[in-house]
Scaffold this motif. Structure first.
Motif, PDB file in Angstrom:
ATOM      1  N   ARG A  38      -8.936  11.015  24.310  1.00 41.26           N
ATOM      2  CA  ARG A  38      -7.856  10.570  25.199  1.00 41.26           C
ATOM      3  C   ARG A  38      -7.766   9.047  25.240  1.00 41.26           C
ATOM      4  NH1 ARG A  38      -5.432  14.593  27.801  1.00 41.26           N
ATOM      5  NH2 ARG A  38      -6.424  16.649  27.677  1.00 41.26           N
ATOM      6  N   GLU A  39      -8.892   8.380  25.160  1.00 37.49           N
ATOM      7  CA  GLU A  39      -8.864   6.911  25.075  1.00 37.49           C
ATOM      8  C   GLU A  39      -8.223   6.462  23.765  1.00 37.49           C
ATOM      9  OE1 GLU A  39     -12.911   5.975  27.711  1.00 37.49           O
ATOM     10  OE2 GLU A  39     -13.050   6.378  25.560  1.00 37.49           O
ATOM     11  N   ARG A  40      -8.497   7.194  22.700  1.00 33.48           N
ATOM     12  CA  ARG A  40      -7.912   6.854  21.401  1.00 33.48           C
ATOM     13  C   ARG A  40      -6.391   6.981  21.426  1.00 33.48           C
ATOM     14  NH1 ARG A  40     -12.631  10.206  18.173  1.00 33.48           N
ATOM     15  NH2 ARG A  40     -14.065   8.428  17.917  1.00 33.48           N
ATOM     16  N   ILE A  41      -5.927   8.060  21.981  1.00 34.14           N
ATOM     17  CA  ILE A  41      -4.476   8.276  22.058  1.00 34.14           C
ATOM     18  C   ILE A  41      -3.823   7.175  22.881  1.00 34.14           C
ATOM     19  CG2 ILE A  41      -2.705   9.816  22.994  1.00 34.14           C
ATOM     20  CD1 ILE A  41      -4.540  12.170  22.147  1.00 34.14           C
ATOM     21  N   ALA A  42      -4.467   6.788  23.980  1.00 33.70           N
ATOM     22  CA  ALA A  42      -3.916   5.726  24.822  1.00 33.70           C
ATOM     23  C   ALA A  42      -3.874   4.393  24.083  1.00 33.70           C
ATOM     24  CB  ALA A  42      -4.746   5.599  26.103  1.00 33.70           C
ATOM     25  N   CYS A  43      -4.897   4.120  23.252  1.00 29.73           N
ATOM     26  CA  CYS A  43      -4.924   2.866  22.484  1.00 29.73           C
ATOM     27  C   CYS A  43      -3.897   2.856  21.367  1.00 29.73           C
ATOM     28  CB  CYS A  43      -6.314   2.643  21.888  1.00 29.73           C
ATOM     29  SG  CYS A  43      -7.574   2.155  23.071  1.00 29.73           S
ATOM     30  N   LEU A  44      -3.649   4.012  20.774  1.00 25.01           N
ATOM     31  CA  LEU A  44      -2.734   4.093  19.635  1.00 25.01           C
ATOM     32  C   LEU A  44      -1.279   3.999  20.041  1.00 25.01           C
ATOM     33  CD1 LEU A  44      -2.200   4.819  16.578  1.00 25.01           C
ATOM     34  CD2 LEU A  44      -2.138   7.205  17.350  1.00 25.01           C
ATOM     35  N   LEU A  45      -0.899   4.704  21.112  1.00 23.40           N
ATOM     36  CA  LEU A  45       0.507   4.851  21.466  1.00 23.40           C
ATOM     37  C   LEU A  45       0.972   3.782  22.445  1.00 23.40           C
ATOM     38  CD1 LEU A  45       0.652   8.726  22.000  1.00 23.40           C
ATOM     39  CD2 LEU A  45       1.301   7.435  19.957  1.00 23.40           C
ATOM     40  N   ASP A  46       2.291   3.624  22.510  1.00 24.72           N
ATOM     41  CA  ASP A  46       2.882   2.754  23.526  1.00 24.72           C
ATOM     42  C   ASP A  46       2.454   3.255  24.904  1.00 24.72           C
ATOM     43  OD1 ASP A  46       4.132   1.633  21.360  1.00 24.72           O
ATOM     44  OD2 ASP A  46       6.139   2.364  21.849  1.00 24.72           O
ATOM     45  N   SER A  47       2.192   2.325  25.790  1.00 22.01           N
ATOM     46  CA  SER A  47       1.686   2.665  27.117  1.00 22.01           C
ATOM     47  C   SER A  47       2.609   3.656  27.831  1.00 22.01           C
ATOM     48  CB  SER A  47       1.545   1.395  27.959  1.00 22.01           C
ATOM     49  OG  SER A  47       1.088   1.704  29.257  1.00 22.01           O
ATOM     50  N   VAL A 233     -12.254  -0.321   8.210  1.00 23.02           N
ATOM     51  CA  VAL A 233     -12.106  -1.395   9.191  1.00 23.02           C
ATOM     52  C   VAL A 233     -13.348  -1.465  10.061  1.00 23.02           C
ATOM     53  CG1 VAL A 233      -9.578  -1.264   9.216  1.00 23.02           C
ATOM     54  CG2 VAL A 233     -10.919   0.151  10.798  1.00 23.02           C
ATOM     55  N   ALA A 234     -13.437  -2.518  10.878  1.00 26.38           N
ATOM     56  CA  ALA A 234     -14.653  -2.769  11.641  1.00 26.38           C
ATOM     57  C   ALA A 234     -14.675  -2.097  13.002  1.00 26.38           C
ATOM     58  CB  ALA A 234     -14.848  -4.281  11.815  1.00 26.38           C
ATOM     59  N   SER A 235     -13.535  -1.615  13.491  1.00 25.07           N
ATOM     60  CA  SER A 235     -13.504  -1.030  14.833  1.00 25.07           C
ATOM     61  C   SER A 235     -12.381  -0.011  14.934  1.00 25.07           C
ATOM     62  CB  SER A 235     -13.292  -2.119  15.894  1.00 25.07           C
ATOM     63  OG  SER A 235     -11.982  -2.669  15.782  1.00 25.07           O
ATOM     64  N   GLU A 236     -12.471   0.840  15.946  1.00 24.47           N
ATOM     65  CA  GLU A 236     -11.404   1.808  16.170  1.00 24.47           C
ATOM     66  C   GLU A 236     -10.092   1.102  16.476  1.00 24.47           C
ATOM     67  OE1 GLU A 236     -12.016   5.428  18.313  1.00 24.47           O
ATOM     68  OE2 GLU A 236     -14.190   5.126  18.403  1.00 24.47           O
ATOM     69  N   GLU A 237     -10.159   0.017  17.242  1.00 22.40           N
ATOM     70  CA  GLU A 237      -8.937  -0.712  17.571  1.00 22.40           C
ATOM     71  C   GLU A 237      -8.241  -1.219  16.310  1.00 22.40           C
ATOM     72  OE1 GLU A 237     -11.390  -0.353  21.109  1.00 22.40           O
ATOM     73  OE2 GLU A 237     -11.850  -1.060  19.090  1.00 22.40           O
ATOM     74  N   GLU A 238      -9.028  -1.662  15.315  1.00 18.49           N
ATOM     75  CA  GLU A 238      -8.441  -2.105  14.047  1.00 18.49           C
ATOM     76  C   GLU A 238      -7.822  -0.924  13.297  1.00 18.49           C
ATOM     77  OE1 GLU A 238     -10.624  -4.793  11.448  1.00 18.49           O
ATOM     78  OE2 GLU A 238     -11.921  -5.323  13.144  1.00 18.49           O
ATOM     79  N   ALA A 239      -8.429   0.243  13.422  1.00 21.56           N
ATOM     80  CA  ALA A 239      -7.868   1.436  12.781  1.00 21.56           C
ATOM     81  C   ALA A 239      -6.506   1.769  13.378  1.00 21.56           C
ATOM     82  CB  ALA A 239      -8.824   2.618  12.933  1.00 21.56           C
ATOM     83  N   PHE A 240      -6.395   1.690  14.709  1.00 22.62           N
ATOM     84  CA  PHE A 240      -5.108   1.975  15.357  1.00 22.62           C
ATOM     85  C   PHE A 240      -4.061   0.938  14.941  1.00 22.62           C
ATOM     86  CE2 PHE A 240      -8.130   3.457  18.886  1.00 22.62           C
ATOM     87  CZ  PHE A 240      -8.292   4.696  18.291  1.00 22.62           C
ATOM     88  N   ALA A 241      -4.483  -0.321  14.858  1.00 18.41           N
ATOM     89  CA  ALA A 241      -3.541  -1.373  14.452  1.00 18.41           C
ATOM     90  C   ALA A 241      -3.065  -1.151  13.018  1.00 18.41           C
ATOM     91  CB  ALA A 241      -4.206  -2.745  14.590  1.00 18.41           C
ATOM     92  N   ALA A 242      -3.981  -0.719  12.128  1.00 13.70           N
ATOM     93  CA  ALA A 242      -3.608  -0.453  10.741  1.00 13.70           C
ATOM     94  C   ALA A 242      -2.616   0.701  10.659  1.00 13.70           C
ATOM     95  CB  ALA A 242      -4.853  -0.140   9.913  1.00 13.70           C
ATOM     96  N   ALA A 243      -2.838   1.737  11.459  1.00 10.20           N
ATOM     97  CA  ALA A 243      -1.911   2.873  11.476  1.00 10.20           C
ATOM     98  C   ALA A 243      -0.527   2.426  11.927  1.00 10.20           C
ATOM     99  CB  ALA A 243      -2.439   3.963  12.403  1.00 10.20           C
ATOM    100  N   ARG A 244      -0.486   1.637  12.984  1.00  9.69           N
ATOM    101  CA  ARG A 244       0.812   1.164  13.486  1.00  9.69           C
ATOM    102  C   ARG A 244       1.518   0.309  12.439  1.00  9.69           C
ATOM    103  NH1 ARG A 244      -2.259   0.640  18.420  1.00  9.69           N
ATOM    104  NH2 ARG A 244      -2.715  -1.529  17.927  1.00  9.69           N
ATOM    105  N   ARG A 245       0.767  -0.546  11.770  1.00 15.01           N
ATOM    106  CA  ARG A 245       1.379  -1.422  10.775  1.00 15.01           C
ATOM    107  C   ARG A 245       1.898  -0.627   9.576  1.00 15.01           C
ATOM    108  NH1 ARG A 245      -1.270  -6.482   7.316  1.00 15.01           N
ATOM    109  NH2 ARG A 245       0.744  -7.404   6.753  1.00 15.01           N
ATOM    110  N   PHE A 246       1.091   0.308   9.086  1.00 18.52           N
ATOM    111  CA  PHE A 246       1.522   1.116   7.946  1.00 18.52           C
ATOM    112  C   PHE A 246       2.826   1.840   8.264  1.00 18.52           C
ATOM    113  CE2 PHE A 246       1.565   5.304   5.867  1.00 18.52           C
ATOM    114  CZ  PHE A 246       1.527   4.929   4.533  1.00 18.52           C
ATOM    115  N   LEU A 247       2.893   2.458   9.428  1.00 17.91           N
ATOM    116  CA  LEU A 247       4.079   3.222   9.790  1.00 17.91           C
ATOM    117  C   LEU A 247       5.315   2.341   9.952  1.00 17.91           C
ATOM    118  CD1 LEU A 247       2.371   5.669  12.312  1.00 17.91           C
ATOM    119  CD2 LEU A 247       3.416   6.297  10.125  1.00 17.91           C
ATOM    120  N   SER A 248       5.121   1.060  10.234  1.00 22.44           N
ATOM    121  CA  SER A 248       6.266   0.170  10.434  1.00 22.44           C
ATOM    122  C   SER A 248       7.082  -0.029   9.162  1.00 22.44           C
ATOM    123  CB  SER A 248       5.797  -1.190  10.967  1.00 22.44           C
ATOM    124  OG  SER A 248       5.141  -1.951   9.951  1.00 22.44           O
TER     125      SER A 248
END
Length: 515
Positions: A38-47, A233-248
């Motif tokens: 649930r923390e992962r989903i919150a970090c990945l998606l728009d608030s 990547v070095a952290s989960e937060e970087e993984a979420f950022a990479a996913a967002r960037r790829f999809l853009s």
């Protein structure tokens, strides 16, 4: 009479589901350096954008009076949300409940998530943290039987690859079907130190007589170099950022086109360094990534698969705001020659561009296929021919920049010659069936063997042939269309991107994408 009592019960069950595996299991997840699902989903998606589906699915125990006494939620959380305002489907394994194993899941939820992405034509993001397959062998005793393996819903996984962008983030120890779910994607990411991926984990492998740690068997370094994942990547937060960037860079589905953003970079920018970046000495290397960075929109290049098939560089970028696919040679590895791994990388990447209607820009320095016993033993020619097939099957707009070499069969794969040859050559261009440096010995062997001074004759032949290897002689015969000042590359590529934009056609690809 209202339904307030039932709504109160619904809220109670939703609250129980949010407790996941309980405080102890959540603490264990955090102590391992990992976020909960649930923390992962919150970090990945728009608030505030997440709309969960099937929140109260799980296993319940009831008292004799029919009241709910105990509830364990299923270990897969999914629903709809938004990334940068764009709708997405996201589904994640909950490792706090039976380690993400399927024997604590309701598999219909995973199937529903995949089907939702496909039928609503919106991207799918998988947060994988567990096996996701048949679970542990404890399930045999629990069920009182075993079964013939099957993969419910896999038809949706396969169909999604040719329908919507799919991103998979491996966020823990991922095995079996979980590993298959990770790699059955267009972009896969692992996190250093917390992610490992296996067909089977160390305890199972140990039964074959091989003792290995999780990192030794399936750490990020293993899979990044093997090409099983696209990025570490070095952290989960970087993984979420990479996913967002790829999809853009991609459309919501194949039924849409990649969207332009407001350009932030001058399309007429000319970089002085490009005039001298390719050395006159053909044996010297140069940094192709610098060329890419200097010609695409500033800061827009996102590389994929850097440590795999290293003689080829692949990634996404923008030109005057338009998303494009970048394919480039890296002379630091085998001089840019195509290896079996490089061929696999090219095939998968060109298929990605074809699936999602991305124009391709190819920066070319290809001396041919890798030669020698290693190349023959790895079946390079077969895999290379498959890469050539991908190039020739592609229908998206294509522009090639010949920076230096284009030799042999692989060199001919710089573009599909039967289409409009939209290409530019730099003055450093050097091409043919074989490089002179190796071809002279083969073509003039008889003369060289009879010569009194072999070295002198070799030098004389080389001097004669060097006179005709000039790219200007090729241009005289219109066998290359334009030789350009390298500093004009960005303006010309931005023109290409703008001309290509209206040519892109939405719709399913002519063949299905394979991971």
């Amino acid at each position: 009479m209202s339904w307030e009592a039932e709504i109160a019960e619904l809220r109670r069950r939703e609250d129980m589901a949010r407790q996941m595996g309980g405080p102890d299991k959540i603490k264990r997840q955090h102590d391992g350096g990992k976020l909960t699902v649930r923390e992962r989903i919150a970090c990945l998606l728009d608030s505030g954008s997440f709309h969960e589906v099937g929140a109260i699915a799980g296993r319940a125990r009831y008292g004799t009076d029919g009241s709910l006494e105990e509830f364990s939620p299923t270990n897969f959380v999914f629903g709809r949300g938004k990334i940068d305002g764009r709708p997405m489907v996201v589904g994640g394994d909950d490792f706090t409940v039976r380690g993400g194993a399927a024997d604590a899941a309701i598999w219909q939820k995973q199937v529903h998530a995949e089907q939702m992405a496909r039928e609503l034509r919106i991207p799918m993001v998988r947060l994988v943290d567990g096996t996701g397959g048949g679970g542990s062998v404890k399930s045999l005793e629990m069920e009182g039987r075993t079964y013939v393996p099957l993969m419910p819903g896999w038809e949706h996984v396969v169909a999604n690859l040719s329908t919507v962008p799919v991103v998979a983030l491996a966020l823990g120890s991922v095995a079996g079907l979980g590993a298959a779910r990770t790699v059955s994607s267009h972009f896969s990411v692992m996190v250093e130190g917390i992610s490992q991926m296996f067909i089977a984990g160390p305890p199972v492998v140990a039964r074959t007589g091989v003792e290995m740690t999780k990192e030794e068997l399936g750490g990020t370094e293993i899979h990044e170099r093997a090409g099983a994942i696209d990025l570490a990547v070095a952290s989960e937060e970087e993984a979420f950022a990479a996913a967002r960037r790829f999809l853009s860079y991609l459309p919501p589905s194949v039924y849409d086109l990649p969207q332009r953003i407001v350009p932030q970079d001058d399309p007429n920018r000319r970089e002085e360094k490009l005039l001298s970046i390719v050395p006159r000495d053909r044996r010297r290397v140069y940094k192709t990534r610098e060329i890419v960075e200097m010609t695409v929109d500033a800061g827009s290049f996102m590389e994929m698969g850097r440590l795999y098939g290293r003689s080829v560089i692949t990634g996404l970028a923008r030109l005057d705001g338009w998303p494009v696919a970048i394919l480039a040679s890296d002379p630091y590895h085998y001089g840019g020659g195509w290896t079996a791994d490089a061929a696999h990388k090219i095939t998968r990447f060109v298929d990605l561009a074809e699936t999602f209607h991305l124009p391709v820009v190819h920066f070319v320095d290809i001396p041919g296929f890798l030669i020698g016993p290693e190349a023959e033993q790895s079946g390079t020619i077969r895999h290379g021919a498959r890469a050539l097939t991908a190039v020739y099957q592609a229908t998206v707009p294509w522009c090639s920049i010949i920076m230096r070499k284009a030799f042999g069969v692989a060199g001919a794969g710089h573009s599909n010659h039967t289409r409009l040859r939209y290409r530019y050559a730099w003055p450093s261009g050097d091409w043919g069936s074989l490089p002179l440096e190796g071809g002279i010995e083969a073509a003039y062997r008889a003369d060289l063997d009879k010569a009194d001074d072999r070295a002198a004759l070799l030098k004389e032949i080389e001097a004669r042939l060097n006179q005709v290897r000039s790219p200007f002689r090729t241009a005289e015969a219109f066998l290359v269309e334009e030789i350009i000042d390298p500093r004009d590359t960005r303006p010309l590529l931005c023109e290409f991107a703008n001309l290509a934009a209206p040519l892109r056609t939405a719709g399913p690809p002519s063949f299905g994408y394979r991971p």
